[in-house]
Scaffold this active site. Structure first.
Site, PDB file in Angstrom:
ATOM      1  N   ASP A  53       0.843  -1.362  -0.055  1.00  0.00           N
ATOM      2  CA  ASP A  53      -0.001  -0.146  -0.044  1.00  0.00           C
ATOM      3  C   ASP A  53       0.726   1.377   0.032  1.00  0.00           C
ATOM      4  O   ASP A  53       0.391   2.535  -0.136  1.00  0.00           O
ATOM      5  CB  ASP A  53      -1.155  -0.195   1.179  1.00  0.00           C
ATOM      6  CG  ASP A  53      -0.283   0.028   2.348  1.00  0.00           C
ATOM      7  OD1 ASP A  53       1.066  -0.197   2.665  1.00  0.00           O
ATOM      8  OD2 ASP A  53      -1.211  -0.020   3.461  1.00  0.00           O
ATOM      9  N   SER A  54       2.162   0.988   0.051  1.00  0.00           N
ATOM     10  CA  SER A  54       2.956   2.216  -0.218  1.00  0.00           C
ATOM     11  C   SER A  54       2.941   2.755  -1.567  1.00  0.00           C
ATOM     12  O   SER A  54       3.388   3.791  -1.845  1.00  0.00           O
ATOM     13  CB  SER A  54       4.438   1.755  -0.114  1.00  0.00           C
ATOM     14  OG  SER A  54       4.817   0.543  -0.831  1.00  0.00           O
ATOM     15  N   ASP A  92      -1.257  -6.141  -0.411  1.00  0.00           N
ATOM     16  CA  ASP A  92      -1.572  -5.420   1.053  1.00  0.00           C
ATOM     17  C   ASP A  92      -3.128  -5.276   1.088  1.00  0.00           C
ATOM     18  O   ASP A  92      -3.562  -4.585   0.207  1.00  0.00           O
ATOM     19  CB  ASP A  92      -0.819  -3.962   1.076  1.00  0.00           C
ATOM     20  CG  ASP A  92       0.514  -3.979   2.051  1.00  0.00           C
ATOM     21  OD1 ASP A  92       0.629  -4.878   2.929  1.00  0.00           O
ATOM     22  OD2 ASP A  92       1.200  -3.227   1.777  1.00  0.00           O
ATOM     23  N   LYS A 122      -1.463  -9.277   2.702  1.00  0.00           N
ATOM     24  CA  LYS A 122      -0.632  -8.888   4.002  1.00  0.00           C
ATOM     25  C   LYS A 122      -1.447  -7.835   4.699  1.00  0.00           C
ATOM     26  O   LYS A 122      -2.082  -7.069   4.054  1.00  0.00           O
ATOM     27  CB  LYS A 122       0.822  -8.241   3.547  1.00  0.00           C
ATOM     28  CG  LYS A 122       1.582  -7.495   4.917  1.00  0.00           C
ATOM     29  CD  LYS A 122       2.874  -7.197   4.384  1.00  0.00           C
ATOM     30  CE  LYS A 122       3.108  -5.850   4.098  1.00  0.00           C
ATOM     31  NZ  LYS A 122       2.576  -4.899   4.872  1.00  0.00           N
ATOM     32  N   GLU A 124      -1.649  -5.397   8.794  1.00  0.00           N
ATOM     33  CA  GLU A 124      -0.921  -4.847   9.845  1.00  0.00           C
ATOM     34  C   GLU A 124      -1.739  -5.068  11.033  1.00  0.00           C
ATOM     35  O   GLU A 124      -2.952  -4.902  11.183  1.00  0.00           O
ATOM     36  CB  GLU A 124      -0.964  -3.020   9.736  1.00  0.00           C
ATOM     37  CG  GLU A 124      -0.076  -3.089   8.282  1.00  0.00           C
ATOM     38  CD  GLU A 124       0.434  -1.423   8.077  1.00  0.00           C
ATOM     39  OE1 GLU A 124      -0.272  -0.669   9.039  1.00  0.00           O
ATOM     40  OE2 GLU A 124       0.735  -1.112   7.110  1.00  0.00           O
ATOM     41  N   GLU A 191       8.788  -4.091  10.812  1.00  0.00           N
ATOM     42  CA  GLU A 191       9.168  -2.705  10.234  1.00  0.00           C
ATOM     43  C   GLU A 191       9.897  -1.967  11.482  1.00  0.00           C
ATOM     44  O   GLU A 191       9.223  -1.706  12.498  1.00  0.00           O
ATOM     45  CB  GLU A 191       8.195  -1.975   9.515  1.00  0.00           C
ATOM     46  CG  GLU A 191       8.729  -0.859   9.044  1.00  0.00           C
ATOM     47  CD  GLU A 191       7.775  -0.337   7.805  1.00  0.00           C
ATOM     48  OE1 GLU A 191       6.776  -1.120   7.533  1.00  0.00           O
ATOM     49  OE2 GLU A 191       7.735   1.035   7.438  1.00  0.00           O
TER      50      GLU A 191
HETATM   51  O1  KIV Z   1       3.402  -1.114   1.758  1.00  0.00           O
HETATM   52  C1  KIV Z   1       4.755  -1.465   1.704  1.00  0.00           C
HETATM   53  O2  KIV Z   1       5.499  -1.039   1.060  1.00  0.00           O
HETATM   54  C2  KIV Z   1       5.143  -2.271   2.870  1.00  0.00           C
HETATM   55  C3  KIV Z   1       6.786  -2.493   3.037  1.00  0.00           C
HETATM   56  C4  KIV Z   1       7.396  -1.283   3.649  1.00  0.00           C
HETATM   57  C5  KIV Z   1       6.832  -3.582   4.069  1.00  0.00           C
HETATM   58  O3  KIV Z   1       4.390  -2.522   3.733  1.00  0.00           O
END
Ligand code: KIV
Length: 272
Positions: A53-54, A92, A122, A124, A191
């Protein structure tokens, strides 16, 4: 320099990640959000591709990862999946699609799997999202957990500083890691936490620990655009830049502009 080439072209699965940890083989993981970049890093031999989600920051230019939507994550996931043959692809779950209740969480995860054809999701958090974790896993969807600095909670943390330096937070992280493993998660991303805590989690858990700014672990993950040096404004201590693509691209674009302005492009061989 020795170049690692995967010993076989077999698809990486969540089971293979656990086998890799068992035989001490480190796991390489990078983000990708589009077809072209995903194809390049898959051919280069990366083990895991994270459709992170980055993308909210890197692709859409948002200040945080919070605004990205489920539809947008699915768009990125589909683009990546079209290119990838070998790597495990993890998508994510975006902010707001699993924290509310476990029914909504499983519906969001099913949409990701059905529409992107990715291998895994993934999300959080630890105890606070455990019910959602269990429900998603019971639908047959593998999960990679994410603890420590969890960017979707930036408004609660108030800063992107190192997490779990104090004993109480470190204890909760360790408990959360065990809860996620017991629930059936396939791996954990840790992280920006102290390296000593990462080592302890890795030693206590059977599933692989993939670190970002968390010291030595069973694997490492970085944001692709950061490690390629495309983003000059982000220089945390943990980031190693493997290229300076910002300089390479700037120079290429400047040469192109120059050629167009001076009528050097196209030449006789570059036309019909
Ligand atoms: O969204 C992302 O890029 C991440 C990484 C920083 C692990 O969750």
């Amino acid at each position: 320099m020795s170049v690692h080439t995967p010993e076989d072209g077999r698809k990486v699965t969540t089971f293979r990640l656990i086998e890799m940890k068992q035989r001490g083989e480190k796991i390489s993981m990078l983000t990708a959000y589009d077809y072209t970049m995903a194809g390049i890093i898959d051919c280069a031999g990366i083990d895991v591709i994270l459709v992170g989600d980055s993308a909210s920051n890197v692709i859409a230019g948002n200040v945080t990862s919070l605004p990205i939507t489920l539809d947008q994550m699915i768009y990125h996931g589909k683009s990546v999946m079209k290119a990838v043959k070998r790597a495990l692809v993890v998508v994510d779950m975006p902010f707001g699609t699993y924290q509310g209740n476990s029914k909504e969480a499983v519906a969001s995860a099913i949409r990701i799997m059905k529409e992107t054809h990715a291998d895994c999701i993934k999300l959080e958090g630890g105890a606070e999202v455990l019910e959602s974790v269990k429900r998603i896993l019971s639908a047959g969807i593998p999960i990679i957990g994410h603890l420590g600095l969890t960017p979707q909670s930036i408004n609660k943390f108030g800063t992107y500083a190192v997490r779990a330096k104090e004993e109480e937070e470190a204890k909760k992280l360790l408990e959360d890691a065990h809860l996620l493993e017991e629930a059936g998660c396939s791996a954990l991303v840790l992280e920006k936490i102290p390296a000593k805590l990462t080592a302890q989690v890795s030693a206590e858990l059977r599933i692989p620990i993939i670190g970002i700014g968390a010291g030595a672990a069973d694997g490492q993950v970085l944001v692709l655009h950061d490690m390629l040096g495309m983003n000059q404004d982000f220089s945390p201590r943990f980031l190693r830049r493997y290229a300076d693509l910002n300089a390479v691209m700037t120079s290429a674009v400047q040469n192109y502009i120059e050629d167009v302005k001076n009528s050097y492009f196209p030449n006789e061989n570059e036309q019909y």
